[in-house]
Design an enzyme around this catalytic site. Structure first.
Site, mmCIF file in Angstrom:
data_model
loop_
_atom_site.group_PDB
_atom_site.id
_atom_site.type_symbol
_atom_site.label_atom_id
_atom_site.label_comp_id
_atom_site.label_asym_id
_atom_site.label_seq_id
_atom_site.Cartn_x
_atom_site.Cartn_y
_atom_site.Cartn_z
ATOM 1 N N LYS A 20 0.837 -1.207 0.000
ATOM 2 C CA LYS A 20 0.000 0.000 0.000
ATOM 3 C C LYS A 20 0.870 1.255 0.000
ATOM 4 C CE LYS A 20 -3.868 -2.394 2.185
ATOM 5 N NZ LYS A 20 -4.521 -2.776 3.452
ATOM 6 N N GLN A 52 -4.724 -1.595 9.769
ATOM 7 C CA GLN A 52 -4.512 -2.886 9.120
ATOM 8 C C GLN A 52 -5.086 -4.006 9.983
ATOM 9 O OE1 GLN A 52 -3.252 -3.301 5.966
ATOM 10 N NE2 GLN A 52 -3.847 -5.433 6.198
ATOM 11 N N ASP A 104 -11.176 2.956 4.452
ATOM 12 C CA ASP A 104 -11.483 1.528 4.347
ATOM 13 C C ASP A 104 -12.998 1.289 4.338
ATOM 14 O OD1 ASP A 104 -9.489 -0.228 3.795
ATOM 15 O OD2 ASP A 104 -8.859 -0.544 5.870
#
Lengths: 367, 367
Positions: free
Chosen positions: B127, B171, B194
């Site tokens: 990422k 994460q 997200d």
């Protein structure tokens, strides 16, 4: 590296076996939960996170007995929503009484009503009446059709801050000129007894999360299924209609209860073919007699949320209420069905009382 | 009274006809939208509320052409996620460049990484690398496995307030002792790239609502379908798996795009029989080679989100990545399929870049 992968796989197998035990334990616990209710427990539906299951593909299927399609039944069970709702309401009433005696408080519901829609007026009147019967304090803020958004926002804010109000309900639909989303989002999450706040909806949809409130009609449908002894885990469920207030949340709720859910909507091709394979059908299309016998699997359980007035010169007021289901046709095929009226309708109000009571209990830490 | 009902019914019919025109207009608009993209438009997927449709039962079905089951195809289209992701990333990069030149700002992404899980480390590294390539500023806050929840909360709060950070990503999975729900809920809604905040999830699920962010993997799957010219409206879609981060949101997304969606999960009986009727299959079970040829309808479109390492002594590191789908078997049956790796994986990262860019654009009012 090869050995590492192998070790990881062995570890995974061990974990899967351990999880399988958890699942077996859970299934037993779930059944036990559904078969017992404590004095203070009004509903059968357990907290959603308590029914969450680890996803173990191909290993859980043996847990759930497969009932082959039943042959046509001649005596469908009529699910009497009215009497179930009465039983629940009386339990709410005795809880309210106990709360009053023990801490000197009663739950309070505030309703915001905009305009003069006849159906809305009737719904609100019924809700207020039910509150009275259960000992729940209620207040209605009425606004004219042409009211300003700000007036409603101000009233809402007052209810949000009022410690004697534990539930706030905005009667939908609102007149076109009002921003429904903006208004509903202002309802305090802790008082959102209709469960339409996006946070409640988000938490209803996500595994591991618990919404503070589940919307009343979907919650009522689930309660009817549970009280009728309908097994949901692993069953094929079809929800007809995808409205934010009924179709969508009932689909999410059945999914949380481990049904295999399909939502059928106006763009669905051949909805009949999909619906006729369902063990559980919840229909909320609002289309009179949409669901004919050919739509139904023999032995299916049908919950009819539809309520539409259709003209009937022989009826007292020239019309009568009908559901989405051709009731007479369904009776000869399904194993259980809710009537209209007297099915889901009364349950919606009973669930509103439950949600308001739960909210007050939560605030006062009363069990 | 009788006359009133009749009048109301006539009015309803008129409204339905009017709405039908709206739908026809919408369908054309939708197709037009999907066939054109402006310079600044990176993705094909339109705002969700723009694809909302009024629910008119039995009248919209004629709008959508029914394509009968196609006969087995010998040359399935391989949906090249890698090259599509590269194209999107390069468009993000040129947008970022334009933003920098025009207002002197660039989008910023903050990542919270807890522990030393190898897969998480790899994902985060990829990422960050993608951010660099697109000109997006990135920062990683790393915490040891044993860190206190408070440390993460403090770091999160700082990122929430930092005006140079437009996207925050935690994460997953987090170590067991941390409260994932509590941590994710703290992420500022405006920076939740997200899309896992319950408000975003609630708004994704409800018609008429627009989430600020759609979760990256589901958004990537939708983009792959749209870019491959797959018609979604009215199609039968089966989503395999119901995780909060993939299965559930992709099902909600397909539903918003008017597919008839069924979620198949570990409790589903005979998932093969359900899946083999689907026009679109999105699988995210994480079970290598679960989907055999018998699970697939000839001509179906298959998006494989699964990624599992399986041992393979002939591979460089002793293992290789496989999806949920028996790829070789699928090739002879389906009309299009994503490979693993090189399908959905790269799209997830590309969507993260898009979401971060969108967030910065929104903050700065940059178009």
């Amino acid at each position: 590296m090869y050995r590492k992968i192998l070790m990881r796989m062995r570890m995974r197998m061990r974990m899967m076996n351990a999880t399988r035990k958890v699942v077996v334990g859970w299934a037993k616990e779930y059944k036990r939960y559904l078969s017992t209710t404590t004095t203070n427990q009004i509903l059968l539906s357990p907290p959603l996170v308590s029914v969450d299951l680890p996803e173990i593909w191909g290993s859980t299927s043996t847990l759930y007995h497969h009932h082959p399609s039943q042959s046509p039944v001649s005596h469908a069970k009529i699910i009497n929503g009215k009497s179930i709702a009465e039983e629940i309401t009386s339990r709410v009433a005795s809880n309210v009484k106990r709360m009053k005696e023990s801490i000197g408080k009663v739950p309070g519901l505030a309703v915001i009503l905009v305009g003069q829609r006849r159906d809305s007026l009737t719904y609100v009147r019924n809700k207020i009446k039910a509150c009275e019967e259960a000992g729940i304090k209620s207040v209605v803020a009425e606004f004219p059709d042409s009211c300003a958004e700000e007036d409603i926002m101000t009233s809402l804010s007052k209810f949000n801050e009022d410690p004697s109000v534990h539930g706030i309900l905005v009667q939908l639909p609102l007149p076109e000129h009002l921003d429904e989303e903006k208004i509903l989002n202002l309802v305090s999450l802790e008082k959102d007894v209709d469960g339409f706040h996006p946070i409640n909806m988000g938490n209803l949809s996500m595994r591991g999360r618990e919404p503070l409130f589940v919307p009343c009609t979907p919650k009522g449908c689930l309660e009817l299924l549970l009280r009728s002894g309908v097994e949901i885990v692993g069953k094929k469920a079809v929800v007809i209609g995808r409205s934010n207030i009924v179709g969508l949340p009932i689909a999410l709720l059945l999914q949380r209860h481990h049904a295999t859910v399909t939502i059928v909507h106006a763009c669905t091709k051949n909805p009949e073919r999909i619906t006729c394979e369902a063990d559980i059908v919840v229909t909320a299309a609002g289309v009179p007699s949409l669901i004919r016998s050919s739509w139904l699997k023999p032995g299916a359980v049908v919950i009819d949320v539809g309520t539409c007035p259709v003209e009937d010169p022989s009826a007292e007021y020239g019309y009568r209420l009908v559901g989405d289901v051709c009731y007479e046709e369904a009776l000869s095929i399904v194993s259980a069905v809710t009537p209209v009226p007297g099915g889901v309708g009364p349950m919606t109000i009973a669930m509103l009382l439950c949600n308001t009571l739960d909210s007050a209990k939560r605030l006062y830490g009363f069990t």
